[in-house]
Design an enzyme around this catalytic site. Structure first.
Site, PDB file in Angstrom:
ATOM      1  N   GLN A  82       1.590   7.778  -7.454  1.00 48.12           N
ATOM      2  CA  GLN A  82       0.444   7.295  -6.520  1.00 48.12           C
ATOM      3  C   GLN A  82      -0.869   7.763  -7.068  1.00 48.12           C
ATOM      4  O   GLN A  82      -1.847   7.110  -6.573  1.00 48.12           O
ATOM      5  CB  GLN A  82       0.605   7.758  -5.411  1.00 48.12           C
ATOM      6  CG  GLN A  82       1.775   7.382  -4.574  1.00 48.12           C
ATOM      7  CD  GLN A  82       2.059   8.074  -2.938  1.00 48.12           C
ATOM      8  OE1 GLN A  82       2.380   9.229  -3.092  1.00 48.12           O
ATOM      9  NE2 GLN A  82       1.237   7.575  -2.066  1.00 48.12           N
ATOM     10  N   HIS A  90      11.510   9.833   0.801  1.00 48.79           N
ATOM     11  CA  HIS A  90      10.081   8.820   0.936  1.00 48.79           C
ATOM     12  C   HIS A  90       9.354   9.149  -0.802  1.00 48.79           C
ATOM     13  O   HIS A  90       9.288   8.190  -1.490  1.00 48.79           O
ATOM     14  CB  HIS A  90       9.104   8.985   1.905  1.00 48.79           C
ATOM     15  CG  HIS A  90       7.695   8.158   1.756  1.00 48.79           C
ATOM     16  ND1 HIS A  90       7.372   7.373   2.973  1.00 48.79           N
ATOM     17  CD2 HIS A  90       6.875   8.320   1.053  1.00 48.79           C
ATOM     18  CE1 HIS A  90       6.255   6.697   2.514  1.00 48.79           C
ATOM     19  NE2 HIS A  90       5.831   7.505   1.317  1.00 48.79           N
ATOM     20  N   GLU A  91       9.253  10.211  -0.983  1.00 47.74           N
ATOM     21  CA  GLU A  91       8.441  10.511  -2.249  1.00 47.74           C
ATOM     22  C   GLU A  91       9.372  10.518  -3.473  1.00 47.74           C
ATOM     23  O   GLU A  91       9.034   9.940  -4.341  1.00 47.74           O
ATOM     24  CB  GLU A  91       8.012  12.065  -2.274  1.00 47.74           C
ATOM     25  CG  GLU A  91       6.903  12.514  -1.030  1.00 47.74           C
ATOM     26  CD  GLU A  91       5.815  11.680  -1.055  1.00 47.74           C
ATOM     27  OE1 GLU A  91       5.512  10.913  -1.809  1.00 47.74           O
ATOM     28  OE2 GLU A  91       5.517  11.374   0.329  1.00 47.74           O
ATOM     29  N   CYS A 112       2.335   5.944   4.414  1.00 50.94           N
ATOM     30  CA  CYS A 112       2.008   6.272   3.187  1.00 50.94           C
ATOM     31  C   CYS A 112       0.779   6.243   2.555  1.00 50.94           C
ATOM     32  O   CYS A 112      -0.163   5.296   3.095  1.00 50.94           O
ATOM     33  CB  CYS A 112       2.802   5.144   2.124  1.00 50.94           C
ATOM     34  SG  CYS A 112       2.965   5.326   0.487  1.00 50.94           S
ATOM     35  N   LEU A 113       0.334   7.500   1.981  1.00 49.14           N
ATOM     36  CA  LEU A 113      -1.322   7.265   1.779  1.00 49.14           C
ATOM     37  C   LEU A 113      -1.724   5.888   0.637  1.00 49.14           C
ATOM     38  O   LEU A 113      -2.680   5.623   0.484  1.00 49.14           O
ATOM     39  CB  LEU A 113      -1.438   8.610   0.706  1.00 49.14           C
ATOM     40  CG  LEU A 113      -1.539   9.846   1.657  1.00 49.14           C
ATOM     41  CD1 LEU A 113      -1.691  10.900   0.632  1.00 49.14           C
ATOM     42  CD2 LEU A 113      -2.273   9.778   2.765  1.00 49.14           C
ATOM     43  N   GLY A 125       2.915  14.437   1.927  1.00 53.92           N
ATOM     44  CA  GLY A 125       3.435  14.080   0.546  1.00 53.92           C
ATOM     45  C   GLY A 125       2.802  13.311  -0.385  1.00 53.92           C
ATOM     46  O   GLY A 125       2.071  12.416   0.215  1.00 53.92           O
ATOM     47  N   HIS A 178       9.162   7.025  -4.380  1.00 54.25           N
ATOM     48  CA  HIS A 178       8.003   6.684  -5.137  1.00 54.25           C
ATOM     49  C   HIS A 178       8.231   6.838  -6.650  1.00 54.25           C
ATOM     50  O   HIS A 178       7.756   6.132  -7.467  1.00 54.25           O
ATOM     51  CB  HIS A 178       6.707   7.631  -4.889  1.00 54.25           C
ATOM     52  CG  HIS A 178       5.858   7.162  -3.855  1.00 54.25           C
ATOM     53  ND1 HIS A 178       5.533   5.930  -3.650  1.00 54.25           N
ATOM     54  CD2 HIS A 178       5.707   7.666  -2.488  1.00 54.25           C
ATOM     55  CE1 HIS A 178       4.576   5.641  -2.578  1.00 54.25           C
ATOM     56  NE2 HIS A 178       4.982   6.922  -1.692  1.00 54.25           N
TER      57      HIS A 178
HETATM   58 NI    NI Z   1       4.243   7.180   0.142  1.00 51.50          NI
END
Ligand code: NI
Length: 172
Positions: free
Chosen positions: A51, A135-136, A93-94, A46, A139
Site C-alpha cells: 500500500q 485483510h492485510e 481500507c486506507l 492495519g 494485500h
Molecule cells: Ni486495506
C-alpha cells in the site's frame, strides 16, 4: 506528515504478489516505523507494505481500543489455521477511502510470522484482529476486500475511487 503516501485503488501496485523478506535490515526496520506512523496518521488499524509501494511481505497493525496502543509488526505472515466459524465485519481500507462493506471471514486464525526482532512467532487472532490480519495478508497477495463483493458493487466502488483520485490530483 508521514514520509510515506498511501496508494489509492485502482493501481497495478496493489495487484502484485509481494515477495518474502529474507533479511531484517535497518531499511526494513525504518520502513515498519514509517508505516506505523502513516497508519496512525490515517486513523487506520492495519497497513501492508504494498500500500506504500513496497512489494514486500510486511504488515503493521494495531486493533486495540483507543488510547491503548498495541502495535504489531509482522514479517512474512502466514495463516496456518482458520476457524470454521465465520464472522462479518464492516471493513474499510486506507487504499479505498470512505468505503465500508460487510465482509465475512473466519472468526479466528492462527498466524506464523517473524517479529521485527527476528524471532519466529505464532499467534492466534480473534475478532477485529483476525479480520484485520486476513485483510492485510490479502494485500500481500494482491487482493483487496472489494474483491469479495459482487462485480457490480466492485466496479461502482472502483469508479468512485477513479473520481476521487482525479480530485486529489487536481489539488496537488
Ligand atoms: Ni486495506
Amino acid at each position: 506528515m508521514s514520509k510515506l503516501s498511501i496508494i489509492i485503488h485502482p493501481d497495478p501496485r496493489l495487484k502484485k504478489v509481494a515477495s518474502p523478506i529474507t533479511n531484517i535490515t535497518d531499511r526494513i526496520k525504518q520502513l515498519s516505523a514509517d508505516m506505523l506512523e502513516a497508519m496512525y496518521e490515517a486513523s487506520g488499524v492495519g497497513l501492508a507494505a504494498p500500500q506504500v509501494g513496497i512489494t514486500k511481505r510486511l504488515v503493521v497493525m494495531d486493533c486495540s481500543n483507543e488510547g491503548e496502543k498495541k502495535e504489531l509488526i509482522l514479517i512474512n505472515p502466514e495463516i496456518v489455521w482458520s476457524s470454521e466459524e465465520n464472522v462479518s465485519f464492516e471493513e474499510g481500507c486506507l487504499s479505498i477511502p470512505d468505503v465500508r462493506e460487510e465482509i465475512s471471514r473466519p472468526m479466528s486464525v492462527q498466524v506464523q510470522f517473524i517479529g521485527i526482532d527476528n524471532t519466529r512467532r505464532e499467534e492466534i487472532f480473534d475478532g477485529l484482529w483476525a479480520t484485520c490480519i486476513q485483510h492485510e495478508i490479502d494485500h500481500l497477495n494482491g487482493k483487496l476486500f472489494i474483491d469479495y463483493l459482487g462485480p457490480m458493487k466492485r466496479s461502482s466502488i472502483t469508479r468512485k475511487m477513479i473520481k476521487l483520485k482525479k480530485q486529489l490530483n487536481r489539488k496537488k
